[in-house]
Design a protein around this motif. Structure first.
Motif, PDB file in Angstrom:
ATOM      1  N   VAL A 166       0.839  -1.200   0.000  1.00  0.00           N
ATOM      2  CA  VAL A 166       0.000   0.000   0.000  1.00  0.00           C
ATOM      3  C   VAL A 166       0.878   1.256   0.000  1.00  0.00           C
ATOM      4  O   VAL A 166       0.565   2.246  -0.666  1.00  0.00           O
ATOM      5  N   ALA A 167       1.995   1.213   0.722  1.00  0.00           N
ATOM      6  CA  ALA A 167       2.908   2.366   0.750  1.00  0.00           C
ATOM      7  C   ALA A 167       3.533   2.606  -0.615  1.00  0.00           C
ATOM      8  O   ALA A 167       3.597   3.752  -1.092  1.00  0.00           O
ATOM      9  N   THR A 183      -2.865  16.758  -6.186  1.00  0.00           N
ATOM     10  CA  THR A 183      -1.552  17.418  -6.166  1.00  0.00           C
ATOM     11  C   THR A 183      -0.593  16.623  -7.049  1.00  0.00           C
ATOM     12  O   THR A 183       0.295  15.938  -6.544  1.00  0.00           O
ATOM     13  N   PRO A 184      -0.751  16.698  -8.367  1.00  0.00           N
ATOM     14  CA  PRO A 184      -0.011  15.815  -9.279  1.00  0.00           C
ATOM     15  C   PRO A 184       1.491  16.031  -9.311  1.00  0.00           C
ATOM     16  O   PRO A 184       2.217  15.156  -9.787  1.00  0.00           O
ATOM     17  N   TYR A 185       1.965  17.167  -8.810  1.00  0.00           N
ATOM     18  CA  TYR A 185       3.399  17.449  -8.890  1.00  0.00           C
ATOM     19  C   TYR A 185       4.054  17.531  -7.509  1.00  0.00           C
ATOM     20  O   TYR A 185       5.136  18.069  -7.370  1.00  0.00           O
ATOM     21  N   SER A 186       3.378  16.994  -6.501  1.00  0.00           N
ATOM     22  CA  SER A 186       3.923  16.954  -5.147  1.00  0.00           C
ATOM     23  C   SER A 186       3.899  15.522  -4.635  1.00  0.00           C
ATOM     24  O   SER A 186       2.919  14.797  -4.849  1.00  0.00           O
ATOM     25  N   PHE A 187       4.985  15.147  -3.967  1.00  0.00           N
ATOM     26  CA  PHE A 187       5.017  13.813  -3.374  1.00  0.00           C
ATOM     27  C   PHE A 187       4.458  13.926  -1.956  1.00  0.00           C
ATOM     28  O   PHE A 187       5.146  14.352  -1.034  1.00  0.00           O
ATOM     29  N   ASP A 188       3.179  13.576  -1.812  1.00  0.00           N
ATOM     30  CA  ASP A 188       2.495  13.700  -0.535  1.00  0.00           C
ATOM     31  C   ASP A 188       1.522  12.539  -0.359  1.00  0.00           C
ATOM     32  O   ASP A 188       1.555  11.577  -1.119  1.00  0.00           O
ATOM     33  N   ASN A 189       0.657  12.645   0.620  1.00  0.00           N
ATOM     34  CA  ASN A 189      -0.270  11.552   0.917  1.00  0.00           C
ATOM     35  C   ASN A 189      -1.656  11.772   0.329  1.00  0.00           C
ATOM     36  O   ASN A 189      -2.604  11.074   0.697  1.00  0.00           O
ATOM     37  N   ALA A 190      -1.797  12.729  -0.597  1.00  0.00           N
ATOM     38  CA  ALA A 190      -3.107  13.014  -1.183  1.00  0.00           C
ATOM     39  C   ALA A 190      -3.676  11.817  -1.934  1.00  0.00           C
ATOM     40  O   ALA A 190      -4.897  11.668  -2.049  1.00  0.00           O
ATOM     41  N   TYR A 191      -2.807  10.948  -2.436  1.00  0.00           N
ATOM     42  CA  TYR A 191      -3.243   9.732  -3.139  1.00  0.00           C
ATOM     43  C   TYR A 191      -4.253   8.948  -2.297  1.00  0.00           C
ATOM     44  O   TYR A 191      -5.266   8.462  -2.816  1.00  0.00           O
ATOM     45  N   ALA A 202      -3.590  10.913 -18.148  1.00  0.00           N
ATOM     46  CA  ALA A 202      -4.260  11.578 -17.032  1.00  0.00           C
ATOM     47  C   ALA A 202      -3.381  11.428 -15.804  1.00  0.00           C
ATOM     48  O   ALA A 202      -2.665  10.438 -15.645  1.00  0.00           O
ATOM     49  N   ASN A 203      -3.434  12.423 -14.923  1.00  0.00           N
ATOM     50  CA  ASN A 203      -2.642  12.367 -13.703  1.00  0.00           C
ATOM     51  C   ASN A 203      -3.164  11.279 -12.768  1.00  0.00           C
ATOM     52  O   ASN A 203      -4.377  11.148 -12.575  1.00  0.00           O
ATOM     53  N   LEU A 204      -2.257  10.525 -12.191  1.00  0.00           N
ATOM     54  CA  LEU A 204      -2.640   9.499 -11.229  1.00  0.00           C
ATOM     55  C   LEU A 204      -3.193  10.110  -9.950  1.00  0.00           C
ATOM     56  O   LEU A 204      -4.031   9.515  -9.276  1.00  0.00           O
ATOM     57  N   ASP A 205      -2.719  11.292  -9.613  1.00  0.00           N
ATOM     58  CA  ASP A 205      -3.196  12.025  -8.440  1.00  0.00           C
ATOM     59  C   ASP A 205      -3.811  13.326  -8.924  1.00  0.00           C
ATOM     60  O   ASP A 205      -3.108  14.253  -9.332  1.00  0.00           O
ATOM     61  N   HIS A 249       2.023   6.597  -6.694  1.00  0.00           N
ATOM     62  CA  HIS A 249       1.083   7.145  -7.673  1.00  0.00           C
ATOM     63  C   HIS A 249       0.582   8.527  -7.273  1.00  0.00           C
ATOM     64  O   HIS A 249      -0.341   9.053  -7.894  1.00  0.00           O
ATOM     65  N   THR A 250       1.202   9.118  -6.269  1.00  0.00           N
ATOM     66  CA  THR A 250       0.948  10.521  -5.974  1.00  0.00           C
ATOM     67  C   THR A 250       1.569  11.410  -7.043  1.00  0.00           C
ATOM     68  O   THR A 250       1.271  12.604  -7.126  1.00  0.00           O
TER      69      THR A 250
END
Length: 248
Positions: free
Chosen positions: A113-114, A169-177, A163-166, A119-120
Motif C-alpha cells: 500500500v505504501a 496534487t499531481p506534482y507533489s510527493f504527498d499523501n493526497a493519493y 491523465a494524472n494518477l493524483d 502514484h501521488t
C-alpha cells in the motif's frame, strides 16, 4: 523484475514489455548522469546505483521523504521481457492479486500500500483506466466525467492520452493519493481496490496514511530500501556498464 540490477535500462527487452512500452520514460536523464560520472570515475558507479539514488532524490525534490541508499550494486548483462510481462502487476489487478504479486517479492501488505502511494505523481494512459471510467461503480461521478472527454469509450480512441494518477496534487510527493482513494478518485482499478470504505483488507492502512503523512513517509521510505535490496548483483557478479543502455 530480476531485482535491483538496472536490467530495465537495457534497450529493448524489458522496455518492450506491455506494462512498460510507451510508459517508462526519462532514460536520457539516467544516461546524462552516467556520462558525467564516467568522466570523473570511469566504470565505478553502476547504473543500478544511479537508479536507486535518482529515485530517492526525485522523491525528495518533490517534497517527499528521504532514506539512506546502500551502494555497491552491479549491473545485469541481460533483461527478461517475458518475466516483465508476467510479473509486473497490471492496472486491472484486484487486491488478492496485488497482495500475492508484491508478496512474492517479499513485501508486506503495508509495503504494498505504501509503494502504491508512488502514484501521488506520474500519469497513466487512457487504455489503462478506460474500463474503470465506463464500467465501474466505485468511482466518483464528477471525477469520471472530467476524464471522459480525454478518454472516449471506444477502444482505440485516445488510447495513449494521459491523465494524472493524483488529481489533487499531481506534482507533489504527498499523501493526497490516499485521500483520493477515500473519495473514490483512484485512477486505476488497482488503485481503488486498496480502499472499499466497507472494511476491506487494506482500508485501515489507507485511512492511516491519509490522516498521518509521517506514517506514509516512514512506510514508503522503508519499502523503498527493501526494493533497492531486491536481489542486487555484487562482487564479481554482473558488470558496471559504461553505457546504461547496453552491456559492455
Amino acid at each position: 523484475v530480476q531485482g535491483c540490477d538496472a536490467s530495465v535500462l537495457l534497450s529493448g527487452m524489458e522496455q518492450n514489455a506491455i506494462p512498460n512500452v510507451m510508459s517508462l520514460r526519462g532514460f536520457e536523464v539516467i544516461d546524462s548522469i552516467k556520462a558525467q560520472l564516467e568522466t570523473m570515475c570511469k566504470q565505478t558507479v553502476s547504473c543500478a546505483d544511479i537508479l536507486t539514488v535518482a529515485a530517492r532524490d526525485s522523491v525528495v525534490a518533490l517534497g517527499g521523504p528521504s532514506w539512506t541508499v546502500p551502494l555497491g550494486r552491479r549491473d545485469s548483462t541481460n533483461a527478461n521481457e517475458a518475466a516483465a510481462n508476467n510479473e509486473l502487476p497490471p492496472p486491472f489487478f484486484d487486491l488478492v492479486n496485488l497482495t500475492q504479486s508484491f508478496g512474492d517479492k517479499g513485501f508486506t501488505v503495508t509495503d504494498m500500500v505504501a509503494l502504491s502511494g508512488a502514484h501521488t505523481i506520474g500519469q497513466a494512459q487512457c487504455q489503462n483506466f478506460r474500463d474503470r471510467l465506463y464500467n465501474e461503480t466505485n468511482i466518483n461521478s464528477g471525477f469520471a466525467t472530467s476524464l471522459k472527454a480525454n478518454c472516449p469509450q471506444p477502444t482505440g480512441s485516445g488510447d495513449r492520452n494521459l491523465a494524472n494518477l493524483d488529481v489533487s496534487t499531481p506534482y507533489s510527493f504527498d499523501n493526497a493519493y490516499y485521500s483520493n482513494l477515500k473519495s473514490q478518485k483512484g485512477l486505476l482499478h488497482s488503485d481503488q481496490v486498496l480502499f472499499t470504505g466497507t472494511g476491506g483488507g487494506t482500508d485501515n492502512i489507507v485511512n492511516n496514511f491519509a490522516s498521518n503523512p509521517a506514517a506514509f513517509s516512514s512506510a514508503f521510505a522503508s519499502a523503498m530500501v527493501k526494493m533497492g535490496n531486491l536481489s542486487p548483483l555484487t562482487g564479481s557478479q554482473g558488470q558496471v556498464r559504461i553505457s546504461c543502455s547496453k552491456v559492455n
